[in-house]
Design a protein around this motif. Structure first.
Motif, PDB file in Angstrom:
ATOM      1  N   PHE A 148       0.969  -1.656  -0.471  1.00 45.35           N
ATOM      2  CA  PHE A 148       0.466  -0.087   0.253  1.00 45.35           C
ATOM      3  C   PHE A 148       0.642   1.335   0.285  1.00 45.35           C
ATOM      4  O   PHE A 148       0.163   2.540   0.130  1.00 45.35           O
ATOM      5  N   GLY A 149       1.924   1.517   0.268  1.00 40.38           N
ATOM      6  CA  GLY A 149       3.064   2.366   0.050  1.00 40.38           C
ATOM      7  C   GLY A 149       2.672   3.550   1.010  1.00 40.38           C
ATOM      8  O   GLY A 149       3.060   4.864   0.968  1.00 40.38           O
ATOM      9  N   ALA A 150       2.617   2.773   2.258  1.00 39.23           N
ATOM     10  CA  ALA A 150       2.680   3.391   3.149  1.00 39.23           C
ATOM     11  C   ALA A 150       4.000   4.359   4.139  1.00 39.23           C
ATOM     12  O   ALA A 150       5.004   3.909   3.581  1.00 39.23           O
ATOM     13  N   ASP A 151       4.157   5.003   4.309  1.00 36.38           N
ATOM     14  CA  ASP A 151       4.993   5.668   4.953  1.00 36.38           C
ATOM     15  C   ASP A 151       5.339   5.612   6.757  1.00 36.38           C
ATOM     16  O   ASP A 151       5.032   5.146   7.556  1.00 36.38           O
ATOM     17  N   LEU A 152       6.057   6.052   7.017  1.00 39.56           N
ATOM     18  CA  LEU A 152       7.062   6.054   8.381  1.00 39.56           C
ATOM     19  C   LEU A 152       6.586   7.090   8.753  1.00 39.56           C
ATOM     20  O   LEU A 152       6.741   8.081   8.081  1.00 39.56           O
ATOM     21  N   PRO A 153       6.447   7.355  10.630  1.00 44.32           N
ATOM     22  CA  PRO A 153       5.874   9.009  11.161  1.00 44.32           C
ATOM     23  C   PRO A 153       7.095   9.616  11.088  1.00 44.32           C
ATOM     24  O   PRO A 153       8.398   9.197  10.840  1.00 44.32           O
ATOM     25  N   GLN A 154       6.439  11.160  10.643  1.00 45.11           N
ATOM     26  CA  GLN A 154       7.401  12.339  10.457  1.00 45.11           C
ATOM     27  C   GLN A 154       8.344  12.391  11.569  1.00 45.11           C
ATOM     28  O   GLN A 154       9.800  12.304  11.428  1.00 45.11           O
ATOM     29  N   SER A 155       7.354  12.054  12.820  1.00 43.58           N
ATOM     30  CA  SER A 155       8.610  11.707  14.493  1.00 43.58           C
ATOM     31  C   SER A 155       8.314  10.537  14.605  1.00 43.58           C
ATOM     32  O   SER A 155       7.275  10.281  16.246  1.00 43.58           O
ATOM     33  N   PRO A 156       9.683  10.144  14.384  1.00 39.62           N
ATOM     34  CA  PRO A 156       9.956   8.005  14.765  1.00 39.62           C
ATOM     35  C   PRO A 156      10.279   9.026  16.936  1.00 39.62           C
ATOM     36  O   PRO A 156       9.745   7.425  16.879  1.00 39.62           O
ATOM     37  N   LEU A 157      10.828   9.251  17.490  1.00 39.69           N
ATOM     38  CA  LEU A 157      10.544   9.102  18.510  1.00 39.69           C
ATOM     39  C   LEU A 157       9.681   9.496  19.114  1.00 39.69           C
ATOM     40  O   LEU A 157       9.216   8.756  20.155  1.00 39.69           O
ATOM     41  N   THR A 158       8.705  10.560  18.331  1.00 42.24           N
ATOM     42  CA  THR A 158       7.125  10.799  20.131  1.00 42.24           C
ATOM     43  C   THR A 158       6.749   9.319  18.600  1.00 42.24           C
ATOM     44  O   THR A 158       6.137   9.142  19.553  1.00 42.24           O
ATOM     45  N   GLY A 159       6.556   9.138  17.869  1.00 42.56           N
ATOM     46  CA  GLY A 159       5.915   8.022  17.409  1.00 42.56           C
ATOM     47  C   GLY A 159       6.322   6.394  18.798  1.00 42.56           C
ATOM     48  O   GLY A 159       4.924   5.869  18.853  1.00 42.56           O
ATOM     49  N   LEU A 160       7.908   6.822  19.175  1.00 40.25           N
ATOM     50  CA  LEU A 160       8.160   5.207  19.894  1.00 40.25           C
ATOM     51  C   LEU A 160       7.658   6.283  21.182  1.00 40.25           C
ATOM     52  O   LEU A 160       6.991   5.169  21.970  1.00 40.25           O
ATOM     53  N   ALA A 161       7.520   7.283  21.748  1.00 43.13           N
ATOM     54  CA  ALA A 161       6.718   7.272  22.914  1.00 43.13           C
ATOM     55  C   ALA A 161       5.802   7.339  23.165  1.00 43.13           C
ATOM     56  O   ALA A 161       4.722   6.745  23.644  1.00 43.13           O
ATOM     57  N   VAL A 162       4.915   7.275  22.207  1.00 45.55           N
ATOM     58  CA  VAL A 162       3.028   6.751  21.724  1.00 45.55           C
ATOM     59  C   VAL A 162       3.092   5.893  22.382  1.00 45.55           C
ATOM     60  O   VAL A 162       2.264   4.726  23.107  1.00 45.55           O
TER      61      VAL A 162
ATOM     62  N   ILE B 259       1.772  13.125  11.095  1.00 42.42           N
ATOM     63  CA  ILE B 259       2.341  13.981  10.186  1.00 42.42           C
ATOM     64  C   ILE B 259       3.244  15.074  11.018  1.00 42.42           C
ATOM     65  O   ILE B 259       2.976  16.686  10.593  1.00 42.42           O
ATOM     66  N   GLY B 260       3.981  14.532  11.706  1.00 47.19           N
ATOM     67  CA  GLY B 260       4.945  15.042  12.904  1.00 47.19           C
ATOM     68  C   GLY B 260       4.470  16.191  13.680  1.00 47.19           C
ATOM     69  O   GLY B 260       5.024  18.571  13.566  1.00 47.19           O
ATOM     70  N   GLU B 261       2.798  16.598  14.348  1.00 46.56           N
ATOM     71  CA  GLU B 261       2.876  17.582  14.769  1.00 46.56           C
ATOM     72  C   GLU B 261       2.924  16.931  16.038  1.00 46.56           C
ATOM     73  O   GLU B 261       3.244  15.902  16.794  1.00 46.56           O
ATOM     74  N   THR B 262       3.248  17.734  16.940  1.00 44.13           N
ATOM     75  CA  THR B 262       2.725  17.709  18.267  1.00 44.13           C
ATOM     76  C   THR B 262       1.663  16.732  19.490  1.00 44.13           C
ATOM     77  O   THR B 262       0.358  17.614  18.805  1.00 44.13           O
ATOM     78  N   VAL B 263       1.932  15.941  19.811  1.00 44.33           N
ATOM     79  CA  VAL B 263       0.376  15.428  20.677  1.00 44.33           C
ATOM     80  C   VAL B 263       0.138  16.369  21.343  1.00 44.33           C
ATOM     81  O   VAL B 263       1.129  16.703  22.597  1.00 44.33           O
ATOM     82  N   GLU B 264      -0.969  16.311  21.544  1.00 47.99           N
ATOM     83  CA  GLU B 264      -2.354  17.286  22.311  1.00 47.99           C
ATOM     84  C   GLU B 264      -1.743  16.529  23.995  1.00 47.99           C
ATOM     85  O   GLU B 264      -1.709  15.162  24.176  1.00 47.99           O
ATOM     86  N   ALA B 265      -2.145  17.189  25.313  1.00 50.45           N
ATOM     87  CA  ALA B 265      -1.458  17.087  26.212  1.00 50.45           C
ATOM     88  C   ALA B 265      -2.673  16.166  26.716  1.00 50.45           C
ATOM     89  O   ALA B 265      -2.356  14.893  27.584  1.00 50.45           O
ATOM     90  N   GLN B 266      -4.330  16.026  26.289  1.00 55.31           N
ATOM     91  CA  GLN B 266      -5.213  15.170  26.591  1.00 55.31           C
ATOM     92  C   GLN B 266      -4.859  13.714  25.884  1.00 55.31           C
ATOM     93  O   GLN B 266      -5.414  12.736  26.796  1.00 55.31           O
ATOM     94  N   ASN B 267      -4.771  13.321  25.341  1.00 57.69           N
ATOM     95  CA  ASN B 267      -4.040  12.033  24.790  1.00 57.69           C
ATOM     96  C   ASN B 267      -2.793  11.445  25.753  1.00 57.69           C
ATOM     97  O   ASN B 267      -3.239  10.362  26.288  1.00 57.69           O
ATOM     98  N   TRP B 268      -1.716  12.600  25.877  1.00 55.29           N
ATOM     99  CA  TRP B 268      -0.917  12.044  27.312  1.00 55.29           C
ATOM    100  C   TRP B 268      -1.356  11.610  28.561  1.00 55.29           C
ATOM    101  O   TRP B 268      -1.101  10.750  29.044  1.00 55.29           O
ATOM    102  N   LEU B 269      -2.192  12.377  29.006  1.00 54.51           N
ATOM    103  CA  LEU B 269      -2.962  12.953  30.128  1.00 54.51           C
ATOM    104  C   LEU B 269      -4.349  10.934  29.860  1.00 54.51           C
ATOM    105  O   LEU B 269      -3.839  10.496  31.043  1.00 54.51           O
ATOM    106  N   VAL B 270      -4.906  10.765  29.326  1.00 56.09           N
ATOM    107  CA  VAL B 270      -5.861  10.104  29.313  1.00 56.09           C
ATOM    108  C   VAL B 270      -4.512   8.454  28.624  1.00 56.09           C
ATOM    109  O   VAL B 270      -5.079   7.174  29.516  1.00 56.09           O
ATOM    110  N   LEU B 271      -3.493   8.400  28.144  1.00 55.78           N
ATOM    111  CA  LEU B 271      -2.836   6.873  27.928  1.00 55.78           C
ATOM    112  C   LEU B 271      -1.760   6.796  29.852  1.00 55.78           C
ATOM    113  O   LEU B 271      -2.151   5.844  29.615  1.00 55.78           O
ATOM    114  N   GLY B 272      -1.501   8.157  30.124  1.00 52.42           N
ATOM    115  CA  GLY B 272      -0.674   7.653  31.546  1.00 52.42           C
ATOM    116  C   GLY B 272      -1.734   7.169  32.321  1.00 52.42           C
ATOM    117  O   GLY B 272      -1.337   6.689  33.413  1.00 52.42           O
TER     118      GLY B 272
END
Length: 261
Positions: free
Chosen positions: A143-157, A231-244
């Motif tokens: 499907f010609g998929a792409d890797l994350p633009q922010s791989p370190l952020t992706g790993l943290a997520v 897409i290389g954007e900052t993860v919203e605080a709400q997402n971190w809050l929910v996961l944590g």
């Protein structure tokens, strides 16, 4: 006398070799459970292929180097791999061990029941890596998929997603009295959070109330966080809050309710 007793306990404390053999034993148990491997490895691939077929403009770019398919399909599939293993598979193994009195027997040996829990989590995390690797291979090859633009952020997520889903899985393991009930509860929990988190289509297609609810559940929060990383954007605080918060709540509930027998 007390010093001698302390020395004896130290001498019989399990070492690295014991840990490795226990992890190996857990891995064999997982491999023998063919049905348990089909769901975490097969279901995400099925959803991946369905998304590839249904997304008409999947090669259109949402951002530089990121296609619509990559943005919508891969975050969902990665989250699915983690959720199925942590919420469905892992609790069923712990429930089986509890039912067969294995954990109680281990309690009177140098290998404590906690070692089984750690070994099972190590093996299940290896399954997560294999499942994600397989999904990426299929997505990129066909499907010609792409890797994350922010791989370190992706790993943290990914790590936060694992913590949240294993927290939910420990709640399932704590309240399920039998292996069958563990699978049933895990399936209900998985499909409940996944349906609201975008597994059957983009979450923004849901009614506003359901979309908001889904974003406050660990599946939806993980998908949104992965999309931001793609897409290389900052993860919203709400997402971190929910996961944590999910990880902390899961650990707290497990500490209060989990029984070794």
């Amino acid at each position: 006398m007390s010093e001698m007793a302390h020395t004896t306990v130290q001498a019989h404390r399990p070492g690295l070799k014991a840990w490795l053999r226990l992890i190996q034993a857990e891995a064999k148990m997982v491999i023998r459970d063919y049905a348990g491997l089909i769901v975490p490895l097969g279901l995400p691939l099925l959803i991946l292929v369905m998304q590839g077929i249904s997304i008409a403009d999947m090669h259109q770019e949402l951002a530089e180097g990121v296609t619509v398919f990559s943005y919508y399909a891969l975050p969902v599939v990665v989250t699915m791999v983690v959720a199925t293993i942590a919420v469905i598979n892992m609790p069923s193994f712990l429930a089986t061990y509890r039912k067969t009195k294995l954990l109680r027997r281990l309690a009177v040996t140098p290998a404590s029941p906690a070692m089984v829990l750690v070994a099972q989590m190590v093996v299940s995390f290896i399954q997560v890596i294999l499942g994600i690797g397989l999904a990426f291979a299929v997505a990129m090859l066909f499907f010609g998929a792409d890797l994350p633009q922010s791989p370190l952020t992706g790993l943290a997520v990914l790590l936060a997603c694992c913590a949240a889903m294993y927290g939910l899985g420990m709640i399932v393991a704590s309240i399920a009295p039998t292996p069958n009930s563990s699978v049933a509860i895990g399936l209900v929990a998985f499909f409940g959070i996944a349906a609201l988190g975008g597994m059957f289509g983009p979450a923004e297609n849901l009614p506003d109330a359901l979309e908001t609810l889904g974003s406050w559940l660990p599946f939806g929060a993980a998908v949104e966080a992965f999309q931001a990383a793609w897409i290389g954007e900052t993860v919203e605080a709400q997402n971190w809050l929910v996961l944590g918060g999910s990880a902390v709540i899961g650990a707290g509930v497990a500490a209060a309710l989990f029984r070794w027998e």
